[in-house]
Enzyme design. Structure first.
Site, PDB file in Angstrom:
ATOM      1  N   GLU A  32      29.071  47.794  18.704  1.00  0.00           N
ATOM      2  CA  GLU A  32      28.704  46.896  19.809  1.00  0.00           C
ATOM      3  C   GLU A  32      27.369  47.326  20.406  1.00  0.00           C
ATOM      4  OE1 GLU A  32      32.170  45.650  22.356  1.00  0.00           O
ATOM      5  OE2 GLU A  32      32.700  47.718  21.908  1.00  0.00           O
ATOM      6  N   ASP A  78      40.381  52.517  22.715  1.00  0.00           N
ATOM      7  CA  ASP A  78      39.959  51.156  23.041  1.00  0.00           C
ATOM      8  C   ASP A  78      39.771  50.289  21.788  1.00  0.00           C
ATOM      9  OD1 ASP A  78      39.040  49.179  24.954  1.00  0.00           O
ATOM     10  OD2 ASP A  78      37.009  49.526  24.184  1.00  0.00           O
ATOM     11  N   LYS A 121      25.108  44.493  17.341  1.00  0.00           N
ATOM     12  CA  LYS A 121      26.532  44.102  17.323  1.00  0.00           C
ATOM     13  C   LYS A 121      26.844  43.771  15.874  1.00  0.00           C
ATOM     14  CE  LYS A 121      29.839  40.824  19.313  1.00  0.00           C
ATOM     15  NZ  LYS A 121      30.819  41.719  19.889  1.00  0.00           N
ATOM     16  N   HIS A 139      42.147  47.432  17.112  1.00  0.00           N
ATOM     17  CA  HIS A 139      41.381  46.468  16.306  1.00  0.00           C
ATOM     18  C   HIS A 139      41.064  47.019  14.908  1.00  0.00           C
ATOM     19  CE1 HIS A 139      41.068  44.458  20.046  1.00  0.00           C
ATOM     20  NE2 HIS A 139      40.031  45.107  20.521  1.00  0.00           N
ATOM     21  N   LYS A 161      29.920  51.939  21.265  1.00  0.00           N
ATOM     22  CA  LYS A 161      29.206  51.047  22.188  1.00  0.00           C
ATOM     23  C   LYS A 161      27.735  51.450  22.224  1.00  0.00           C
ATOM     24  CE  LYS A 161      33.003  49.680  25.123  1.00  0.00           C
ATOM     25  NZ  LYS A 161      33.072  48.274  24.689  1.00  0.00           N
ATOM     26  N   ASP A 195      46.044  41.153  19.718  1.00  0.00           N
ATOM     27  CA  ASP A 195      44.876  41.926  19.311  1.00  0.00           C
ATOM     28  C   ASP A 195      43.871  40.855  18.918  1.00  0.00           C
ATOM     29  OD1 ASP A 195      42.896  43.077  17.676  1.00  0.00           O
ATOM     30  OD2 ASP A 195      44.174  44.805  17.328  1.00  0.00           O
ATOM     31  N   HIS A 196      42.885  40.611  19.772  1.00  0.00           N
ATOM     32  CA  HIS A 196      42.077  39.408  19.555  1.00  0.00           C
ATOM     33  C   HIS A 196      41.301  39.448  18.240  1.00  0.00           C
ATOM     34  CE1 HIS A 196      38.812  41.801  21.327  1.00  0.00           C
ATOM     35  NE2 HIS A 196      37.978  40.917  20.829  1.00  0.00           N
ATOM     36  N   LYS A 247      40.178  36.275  14.899  1.00  0.00           N
ATOM     37  CA  LYS A 247      38.837  35.929  14.397  1.00  0.00           C
ATOM     38  C   LYS A 247      38.980  35.378  12.974  1.00  0.00           C
ATOM     39  CE  LYS A 247      36.589  39.658  17.050  1.00  0.00           C
ATOM     40  NZ  LYS A 247      35.603  39.143  17.971  1.00  0.00           N
ATOM     41  N   ARG A 252      47.445  38.225  43.014  1.00  0.00           N
ATOM     42  CA  ARG A 252      47.609  38.681  44.385  1.00  0.00           C
ATOM     43  C   ARG A 252      46.829  37.829  45.396  1.00  0.00           C
ATOM     44  NH1 ARG A 252      48.615  44.139  45.757  1.00  0.00           N
ATOM     45  NH2 ARG A 252      48.311  44.557  43.565  1.00  0.00           N
ATOM     46  N   LYS A 311      46.266  44.085  25.194  1.00  0.00           N
ATOM     47  CA  LYS A 311      46.105  45.496  24.905  1.00  0.00           C
ATOM     48  C   LYS A 311      45.543  46.202  26.132  1.00  0.00           C
ATOM     49  CE  LYS A 311      42.258  47.124  23.127  1.00  0.00           C
ATOM     50  NZ  LYS A 311      41.034  47.141  23.920  1.00  0.00           N
TER      51      LYS A 311
HETATM   52  C1  BG6 Z   1      38.095  44.916  23.599  1.00  0.00           C
HETATM   53  C2  BG6 Z   1      37.641  46.244  24.122  1.00  0.00           C
HETATM   54  O1  BG6 Z   1      39.416  44.994  23.133  1.00  0.00           O
HETATM   55  O2  BG6 Z   1      37.253  44.526  22.523  1.00  0.00           O
HETATM   56  C3  BG6 Z   1      36.206  46.174  24.593  1.00  0.00           C
HETATM   57  O3  BG6 Z   1      38.475  46.634  25.204  1.00  0.00           O
HETATM   58  C4  BG6 Z   1      35.335  45.661  23.466  1.00  0.00           C
HETATM   59  O4  BG6 Z   1      35.750  47.435  25.035  1.00  0.00           O
HETATM   60  C5  BG6 Z   1      35.897  44.366  22.894  1.00  0.00           C
HETATM   61  O5  BG6 Z   1      34.033  45.435  24.003  1.00  0.00           O
HETATM   62  C6  BG6 Z   1      35.129  43.963  21.653  1.00  0.00           C
HETATM   63  O6  BG6 Z   1      35.503  42.676  21.271  1.00  0.00           O
HETATM   64  P1  BG6 Z   1      34.519  41.760  20.431  1.00  0.00           P
HETATM   65  O7  BG6 Z   1      35.322  40.552  20.132  1.00  0.00           O
HETATM   66  O8  BG6 Z   1      33.317  41.511  21.287  1.00  0.00           O
HETATM   67  O9  BG6 Z   1      34.152  42.556  19.217  1.00  0.00           O
END
Ligand code: BG6
Length: 523
Positions: free
Chosen positions: A250, A269, A379, A274, A374, A211-212, A216, A73, A182
């Site tokens: 996390e 989330d 982590k 994931h 969280k 889905d990242h 990994k 935008r 997502k």
């Molecule tokens: C995201 C979530 O998909 O993944 C976040 O929306 C989360 O809330 C994140 O912090 C975690 O990703 P990673 O790669 O840091 O474990």
């Protein structure tokens, strides 16, 4: 040993340095292509996507002919957009600041279209830019659209692409694919509605739901561990496995995303996407080939074998939590309810755990304990497969602790595999103790894993959907969490906040495992 960045050596001699990498080939994408980022002024584009594109270029992975178009935008010129992206790369790229002459060449391929998602003229301008790139940059009509927008805009962008004649069915030459971030829906119903919208323009083969976690390296290694070795698969079943724990913990809080997170919570989330993807990779049957659909068929089958919860079962199979103030790495942090854009009496869970079963021959009575939260102590993401005890004890004095064997797939921050087994303590007596055998990617292969987004964007440009979630799996995952969402919405929480920031999570989560005579692994 020289450390290489990503999956490609930085110097031609690097593969000679490390015999484990000998013979690995260039990964260059062959098809020319335009990549269009919707939501180009957003955080995701700046922190992840543009640095990923730059590093793909730096690593020689991008095709010779490519163009990148930002769409959002805010009103700015191509020049301003380039400056903004340079700052983002300087700040967030794993390879450090963008440098000439590479930056100059990269910047010349970056263009910007400003417009709201309601504005059809802006989409027509996008079309003109794409056609111009095809002429000037040789991008051959191939387009990868990337929806890095808030989820509420997904359907609208897709509709406008179609209205502007930018859908795959409008093309005489070249291909169009769409990457969708997502969350894909916020419950089963909204996910199905979104899927209907998507399908009006894009067939499933054009859709890349990201889905990242699947990008990994250690997550991809789950399949290598299981299906490139002979020694794990024979014991990968209910005869030998006692239980499986999957953790995605996390230390961060909601990081300014309170507005989004209030409507999401840990179950939507993290667990629905994931963590379910991790479960599917651990539980699935061997695919007949590495082909994207063969793998995704098996993942879908594993998810669809998960025992459905009844709403009444939810309290005994799940626990939820919300963090209060506490200490993370010795520093005081706010409680969730004090975070910006969060309701002072919010009942959104920042921690969720659940016990699942998979009703098939392999897993029949093996519990899968899933948790994510969280502001936890560390982590830490891992999958721990705990094996059954020995059938008969011949060694060990009363004080010896013979442990159950455990295989741990370490996803982050450590990346590797460890096996916990029992060994004799040196000395004249037969004393037994648990010991750990460790494999670590960094030292094993001498590489630093490329960030997930680099891998995934590259795969989408190549047309390889293996690491993207197919609609049937998304739908199954929503079905699995729906009763939990419903029950949690119906029963008000009275004890939030119920864990301290920096702790192991709520006591109710511990109680879930204690009731089964087990305990969570320490985060
Ligand atoms: C995201 C979530 O998909 O993944 C976040 O929306 C989360 O809330 C994140 O912090 C975690 O990703 P990673 O790669 O840091 O474990």
């Amino acid at each position: 040993m020289a450390v290489e960045v990503g999956t490609r050596p930085l110097s031609p001699s690097a593969s000679a340095v490390n015999p484990l990498r000998a013979g690995l080939e260039s990964n260059r994408i062959t098809d020319p292509c335009n990549v269009v980022f919707f939501g180009a002024s957003g955080d995701l584009t700046k922190r992840m996507l543009m640095p990923a594109m730059y590093n793909l270029r730096l690593g020689g992975v991008l095709p010779t002919n490519y163009g990148i178009i930002g769409f959002s935008r805010s009103d700015k010129s191509h020049y301003d957009f380039r400056e903004e992206m340079k700052e983002a790369i300087d700040a967030f790229s794993r390879s450090g600041e963008a440098r000439d002459p590479l930056w100059n060449d990269f910047a010349n391929r970056l263009t910007y279209i400003s417009g709201s998602f309601q504005d059809l003229d802006a989409f027509r301008a996008l079309r003109a830019q794409l056609e111009d790139n095809d002429q000037t940059l040789g991008t051959a009509g191939n387009r990868l659209y990337y929806l890095a927008t808030p989820p509420a805009a997904f359907a609208e962008v897709i509709e406008q692409l179609s209205a502007a004649g930018l859908g795959p069915k409008d093309q005489a030459t070249g291909w169009s694919r769409i990457v969708i971030e997502k969350p894909f829906g916020s419950d089963l119903e909204s996910a199905r509605a979104l899927q209907t919208e998507v399908n009006q323009v894009f067939d499933e083969k054009h859709v890349y739901r990201i889905d990242h976690y699947l990008g990994k390296e250690p997550v991809q290694d789950i399949m290598a561990l299981r299906f490139a070795n002979v020694m794990f698969e024979p014991i990968w079943n209910r005869r030998y496995v006692d239980s499986v724990q999957i953790t995605a913990a996390e230390t961060v809080g909601v990081e300014g995303r309170g507005g989004y997170y209030e409507g999401a919570g840990a179950l939507r989330d993290m667990i629905q996407n994931h963590v379910m993807n991790l479960l599917a990779l651990v539980a699935m049957e061997p695919p007949i080939s590495p082909n994207a659909d063969h793998i995704r068929d098996e993942k879908f089958k594993a998810l669809s074998a998960m025992r459905p919860f009844s709403v009444a079962d939810v309290p005994k199979l799940t626990a939820r939590g919300q963090y209060g103030p506490g200490l993370i790495e010795g520093k005081p942090v706010l409680g969730y309810r004090e975070e910006p854009s969060v309701e002072p009496h919010s009942t959104t869970e920042t921690y969720a755990c659940a016990k699942f079963f998979i009703d098939n021959w392999r897993w029949a009575d093996v519990p899968f304990y899933l948790r994510s939260g969280k502001r936890l102590a560390h982590k830490h993401s891992e999958i721990a497969v705990r094996f059954r005890g020995i059938p008969h004890r011949i060694f060990g004095e009363a004080g010896d602790a013979i442990e159950n064997n455990t295989l741990v797939m370490k996803i982050q921050p450590e990346e590797g595999v460890s096996i916990r087994f029992n060994a004799k303590v040196p000395g004249p007596k037969m004393h037994i103790r648990g010991v750990t055998m460790d494999f670590n990617y960094g030292t094993g292969f001498g590489v630093v894993s490329a960030p997930a987004y680099e891998r995934l964007i590259g795969d989408a440009m190549r047309g390889d959907a293996t690491l993207f979630t197919r609609w049937d799996a998304v739908e199954e995952a929503w079905k699995i969490v729906t009763p939990i969402m419903e029950r949690w919405e119906q029963s008000p929480v009275v004890d939030f906040p119920n864990y301290l920031a920096g702790s192991q999570g709520p006591q109710s989560a511990d109680a879930l495992l204690v009731a089964d005579g087990r305990e969570w692994r320490r985060i």
